[in-house]
Design an enzyme around this catalytic site. Structure first.
Site, PDB file in Angstrom:
ATOM      1  N   GLU A   1     -21.050 -10.200  14.728  1.00 10.34           N
ATOM      2  CA  GLU A   1     -19.788  -9.830  14.091  1.00 10.34           C
ATOM      3  C   GLU A   1     -20.004  -8.666  13.124  1.00 10.34           C
ATOM      4  O   GLU A   1     -21.129  -8.192  12.943  1.00 10.34           O
ATOM      5  CB  GLU A   1     -19.212 -11.063  13.374  1.00 10.34           C
ATOM      6  CG  GLU A   1     -17.813 -10.894  12.787  1.00 10.34           C
ATOM      7  CD  GLU A   1     -16.749 -10.491  13.802  1.00 10.34           C
ATOM      8  OE1 GLU A   1     -16.886  -9.393  14.368  1.00 10.34           O
ATOM      9  OE2 GLU A   1     -15.771 -11.245  13.989  1.00 10.34           O
TER      10      GLU A   1
ATOM     11  N   HIS B   1     -16.437 -17.697  19.706  1.00 12.29           N
ATOM     12  CA  HIS B   1     -16.969 -18.971  19.224  1.00 12.29           C
ATOM     13  C   HIS B   1     -15.842 -19.914  18.810  1.00 12.29           C
ATOM     14  O   HIS B   1     -14.713 -19.495  18.516  1.00 12.29           O
ATOM     15  CB  HIS B   1     -17.893 -18.733  18.025  1.00 12.29           C
ATOM     16  CG  HIS B   1     -17.186 -18.097  16.858  1.00 12.29           C
ATOM     17  ND1 HIS B   1     -16.378 -18.804  15.987  1.00 12.29           N
ATOM     18  CD2 HIS B   1     -17.171 -16.815  16.432  1.00 12.29           C
ATOM     19  CE1 HIS B   1     -15.893 -17.989  15.074  1.00 12.29           C
ATOM     20  NE2 HIS B   1     -16.351 -16.771  15.314  1.00 12.29           N
TER      21      HIS B   1
END
Length: 315
Positions: free
Chosen positions: A211, A107
């Site tokens: 994550e 990202h």
């Protein structure tokens, strides 16, 4: 300020790791080397720019066994010849063996990245990461900064050029982490590209692609309703709960658990998705765990970075 509990235990101690897909087949994964610069130990990840046109996304300039029949006059691009080579690998492989190209994108910069730089990693991990924000900026389920948005738009421009000039095959399937910074990065990266009709940008949200789980509020996802309302074109996998039931404010996943989780994701994808060209939009830690599960060398990506990997999987 309220006192924060800093006694962090691994997720395994409370049994909150995501359940494995019982229908997924176990695979043995191998990274095929000699195709991308990123596989080569002599390539320094620091400063490696996937967007450098001279690097061709890291695809090594070499011949393939299929060139003699596919590109006798050498008119095809390196990527077109590579695509044919991979296609032949799958065509000639036994039923229990498959090859995929995984495009793994991190990202763009999020507000949590800015906060960690500001406070320093030690203080971030000790205190600030456990808060919703600092009163000025919110980093719970961190969103992209303006810089992060521009990094994703840079990736979009890269794909436009790669498709037009190099003949890079576009992904046949898109997967993304459920955290907002990845949902947004995928959108800014792939929307507006001239995609084939049979390869539309319809990403699937995968819980396991997130994550490191626990403690840091930036890694606590928003509700399913939030995702549905803000990204209505996205497909959400079955079983994604309304609220984040995996997050714990006191227990954080350890590396071994994260690698196990991402290996489960890989087994899921390689079992149920027969496409060859796959996109993952994820996180630095998750991509590092994916690379470890595949047997790839360590290759840390900056925010907005992307790495391609040729994977052989044997069931």
């Amino acid at each position: 300020m309220a006192k924060i509990d800093t006694n962090i235990e691994p997720l395994s101690s409370i049994g909150t790791t995501p359940e494995a897909d019982v229908t997924a087949v176990h695979h043995v994964f191998t990274v095929l080397k000699g195709f991308f610069l990123q596989d080569d130990l002599d390539t320094d990840p620091e400063g490696f720019d996937y967007n450098d046109p001279d690097l061709n996304f890291g695809l090594i300039n070499r011949a393939y066994d299929t060139d003699t029949s596919f590109d006798v006059s050498r008119q095809k691009t390196q990527w077109q010849r590579f695509e044919r080579y991979v296609s032949d690998l799958n065509f000639e492989s036994p039923k229990n063996t498959q090859y995929k190209i995984l495009f793994m994108g991190r990202h763009g910069e999020g507000y949590h990245n800015v906060a960690e730089r500001y406070y320093g990693t030690a203080e971030w991990d000790r205190y600030w990461s456990k808060l919703e924000g600092n009163g000025t900026v919110t980093w719970a389920d961190a969103h992209l900064t303006d810089i992060g948005i521009e990094q994703a738009k840079t990736a979009n421009a890269f794909w436009k050029r790669g498709i037009r000039e190099w003949g890079i095959p576009v992904p046949e399937k898109y997967y993304t982490s459920p955290l907002d910074r990845c949902l947004a990065t995928a959108q800014y990266t792939f929307e507006g590209l001239e995609l084939p009709a049979d390869r539309p940008f319809v990403p699937e949200v995968k819980e396991l692609l997130r994550e490191v789980i626990g403690v840091h509020t930036c890694d606590r996802r928003s509700s399913r309703t939030y995702i549905e309302s803000h990204y209505p074109a996205y497909k959400i996998e079955d079983g994604l709960t309304e609220d984040d039931e995996l997050y714990s404010p006191t227990h954080r996943e350890i590396t071994e658990e994260q690698v196990t989780r991402l290996r489960e994701l890989l087994n899921d994808v390689f079992t149920h998705d027969k496409n060859t060209w796959i996109s993952f939009t994820s996180h630095s830690g998750a991509i590092a765990a994916l690379l470890e599960a595949l047997g790839h060398r360590k290759f840390r990506l900056p925010t907005g970075g992307v790495i391609p990997v040729l994977v052989k999987a044997v069931a």
